[in-house]
Design a protein around this motif. Structure first.
Motif, PDB file in Angstrom:
ATOM      1  N   GLY A  50       0.063  13.406  11.971  1.00 45.99           N
ATOM      2  CA  GLY A  50      -1.346  13.590  12.302  1.00 45.99           C
ATOM      3  C   GLY A  50      -2.077  12.257  12.353  1.00 45.99           C
ATOM      4  O   GLY A  50      -1.474  11.210  12.614  1.00 45.99           O
ATOM      5  N   ARG A  51      -3.348  12.305  12.067  1.00 44.26           N
ATOM      6  CA  ARG A  51      -4.212  11.123  12.152  1.00 44.26           C
ATOM      7  C   ARG A  51      -3.645   9.964  11.320  1.00 44.26           C
ATOM      8  O   ARG A  51      -3.110  10.165  10.242  1.00 44.26           O
ATOM      9  N   HIS A  52      -3.799   8.749  11.841  1.00 46.26           N
ATOM     10  CA  HIS A  52      -3.278   7.566  11.157  1.00 46.26           C
ATOM     11  C   HIS A  52      -4.154   7.168   9.968  1.00 46.26           C
ATOM     12  O   HIS A  52      -5.340   7.508   9.921  1.00 46.26           O
ATOM     13  N   VAL A  53      -3.563   6.397   9.067  1.00 44.35           N
ATOM     14  CA  VAL A  53      -4.284   5.824   7.927  1.00 44.35           C
ATOM     15  C   VAL A  53      -3.874   4.365   7.799  1.00 44.35           C
ATOM     16  O   VAL A  53      -2.691   4.033   7.914  1.00 44.35           O
ATOM     17  N   LEU A  54      -4.847   3.495   7.575  1.00 45.91           N
ATOM     18  CA  LEU A  54      -4.562   2.086   7.252  1.00 45.91           C
ATOM     19  C   LEU A  54      -4.647   1.946   5.735  1.00 45.91           C
ATOM     20  O   LEU A  54      -5.722   2.154   5.154  1.00 45.91           O
ATOM     21  N   ASN A  55      -3.547   1.593   5.113  1.00 48.06           N
ATOM     22  CA  ASN A  55      -3.473   1.627   3.650  1.00 48.06           C
ATOM     23  C   ASN A  55      -3.916   0.316   3.006  1.00 48.06           C
ATOM     24  O   ASN A  55      -4.050  -0.709   3.656  1.00 48.06           O
ATOM     25  N   ARG A  56      -4.114   0.415   1.696  1.00 49.23           N
ATOM     26  CA  ARG A  56      -4.584  -0.734   0.903  1.00 49.23           C
ATOM     27  C   ARG A  56      -3.570  -1.066  -0.183  1.00 49.23           C
ATOM     28  O   ARG A  56      -2.785  -0.218  -0.603  1.00 49.23           O
ATOM     29  N   HIS A  57      -3.652  -2.306  -0.679  1.00 48.50           N
ATOM     30  CA  HIS A  57      -2.925  -2.684  -1.891  1.00 48.50           C
ATOM     31  C   HIS A  57      -3.685  -2.131  -3.089  1.00 48.50           C
ATOM     32  O   HIS A  57      -4.868  -1.743  -2.966  1.00 48.50           O
ATOM     33  N   PRO A  58      -3.055  -2.112  -4.267  1.00 50.67           N
ATOM     34  CA  PRO A  58      -3.712  -1.505  -5.432  1.00 50.67           C
ATOM     35  C   PRO A  58      -5.019  -2.171  -5.857  1.00 50.67           C
ATOM     36  O   PRO A  58      -5.792  -1.570  -6.599  1.00 50.67           O
ATOM     37  N   ASP A  59      -5.280  -3.406  -5.429  1.00 50.12           N
ATOM     38  CA  ASP A  59      -6.569  -4.020  -5.783  1.00 50.12           C
ATOM     39  C   ASP A  59      -7.614  -3.808  -4.683  1.00 50.12           C
ATOM     40  O   ASP A  59      -8.732  -4.311  -4.795  1.00 50.12           O
ATOM     41  N   GLY A  60      -7.255  -3.098  -3.605  1.00 53.43           N
ATOM     42  CA  GLY A  60      -8.215  -2.802  -2.542  1.00 53.43           C
ATOM     43  C   GLY A  60      -8.041  -3.645  -1.298  1.00 53.43           C
ATOM     44  O   GLY A  60      -8.596  -3.316  -0.244  1.00 53.43           O
ATOM     45  N   LEU A  61      -7.291  -4.777  -1.394  1.00 48.44           N
ATOM     46  CA  LEU A  61      -7.063  -5.585  -0.187  1.00 48.44           C
ATOM     47  C   LEU A  61      -6.273  -4.773   0.839  1.00 48.44           C
ATOM     48  O   LEU A  61      -5.515  -3.860   0.490  1.00 48.44           O
ATOM     49  N   GLU A  62      -6.460  -5.136   2.115  1.00 48.07           N
ATOM     50  CA  GLU A  62      -5.842  -4.364   3.199  1.00 48.07           C
ATOM     51  C   GLU A  62      -4.388  -4.789   3.400  1.00 48.07           C
ATOM     52  O   GLU A  62      -4.071  -5.973   3.311  1.00 48.07           O
ATOM     53  N   LYS A  63      -3.519  -3.828   3.679  1.00 46.58           N
ATOM     54  CA  LYS A  63      -2.117  -4.153   3.941  1.00 46.58           C
ATOM     55  C   LYS A  63      -1.916  -4.707   5.353  1.00 46.58           C
ATOM     56  O   LYS A  63      -0.932  -5.375   5.625  1.00 46.58           O
ATOM     57  N   CYS A  64      -2.830  -4.375   6.265  1.00 48.99           N
ATOM     58  CA  CYS A  64      -2.686  -4.829   7.657  1.00 48.99           C
ATOM     59  C   CYS A  64      -2.845  -6.344   7.730  1.00 48.99           C
ATOM     60  O   CYS A  64      -3.778  -6.909   7.157  1.00 48.99           O
ATOM     61  N   VAL A  65      -1.905  -7.003   8.445  1.00 49.45           N
ATOM     62  CA  VAL A  65      -1.966  -8.451   8.616  1.00 49.45           C
ATOM     63  C   VAL A  65      -2.280  -8.823  10.067  1.00 49.45           C
ATOM     64  O   VAL A  65      -2.103  -9.971  10.468  1.00 49.45           O
ATOM     65  N   GLY A  66      -2.702  -7.856  10.844  1.00 49.30           N
ATOM     66  CA  GLY A  66      -3.147  -8.144  12.211  1.00 49.30           C
ATOM     67  C   GLY A  66      -2.062  -8.657  13.122  1.00 49.30           C
ATOM     68  O   GLY A  66      -2.335  -9.402  14.075  1.00 49.30           O
ATOM     69  N   CYS A  67      -0.796  -8.244  12.900  1.00 51.52           N
ATOM     70  CA  CYS A  67       0.323  -8.795  13.684  1.00 51.52           C
ATOM     71  C   CYS A  67       0.447  -8.177  15.070  1.00 51.52           C
ATOM     72  O   CYS A  67       1.157  -8.706  15.925  1.00 51.52           O
ATOM     73  N   GLU A  68      -0.151  -7.028  15.290  1.00 54.95           N
ATOM     74  CA  GLU A  68      -0.144  -6.319  16.578  1.00 54.95           C
ATOM     75  C   GLU A  68       1.191  -5.660  16.923  1.00 54.95           C
ATOM     76  O   GLU A  68       1.379  -5.197  18.051  1.00 54.95           O
TER      77      GLU A  68
END
Ligand code: SF4
Ligand code: SF4
Length: 190
Positions: free
Chosen positions: A41-59
């Protein structure tokens, strides 16, 4: 053996018999049936446990998408303004649900497990613009112990410390998984 009844009577008989069969109509949206656990279903962009984003913008997700449904623009983190633990983060992130065919190739391509899919299938709207989901809509919610970026890396000063969770602060729950808050039953996001 062919029936001796006239054809119209055979037709009415078929309709009459259906009246006594079990109704299979689903009373959606009042009665929402659970999906299969690994439903895409719908996508989710996840976070690390301190709230920082896991996405590194690599495309890589955008390149893997056969429907050209993902648009990413990477940005550079600085010590004053940090969104992810690496050098780069996803500054702009969009998924066009008018194009997406829910194949899951994007989540296979993601090197950081930033992108996963939930079981949420309610993606209808009455205009095209609302079906282009932005980063803000796709980001997993902040769980207890998480902090809204930008902020410094809270799980270690170096990237190695951070990823190994060498010395997480007591208030950070290292087992927290942001995606669980969106979709606790999904095995895809486990
Ligand atoms: S699920 Fe498939 S079609 Fe949808 S964004 Fe991902 S790769 Fe593209
Ligand atoms: S979601 Fe994953 S693959 Fe896509 S840009 Fe972010 S880190 Fe790269």
């Amino acid at each position: 053996m062919p029936s001796m009844l006239p054809k119209p009577l055979q037709g009415f008989g078929l309709t009459f018999v259906q009246m006594f069969k079990k109704v299979t109509t689903e009373q959606y949206p009042e009665d929402k049936r659970p999906t299969a656990p690994r439903y895409h279903g719908r996508h989710v962009l996840n976070r690390h446990p301190d709230g920082l984003e896991k996405c590194v913008g690599c495309e890589l997700c955008a390149w893997a998408c056969p429907a050209d449904a993902i648009y990413v623009e990477g940005g550079w983190n600085t010590e004053e303004e940090r969104y992810s633990p690496g050098e780069r983060y996803g500054a702009v992130y969009q998924i066009n649900y008018l194009r997406c065919i829910f194949c899951g190739l994007c989540i296979e391509a993601c090197p950081t497990r930033s992108l996963t899919m939930s079981n949420d299938y309610e993606l209808a709207d009455d205009n095209r613009q609302n079906l282009i989901y932005t980063k803000e809509q796709l980001m997993a919610p902040l769980l207890p112990g998480m902090e809204q970026p930008p902020h410094p890396m809270r799980l270690g000063e170096t990237e190695q410390d951070y990823y190994l969770r060498a010395d997480p602060p007591a208030e950070v729950d290292v087992d927290a998984q942001a995606v669980d808050a969106v979709n606790p039953d999904s095995e895809v996001n486990a």
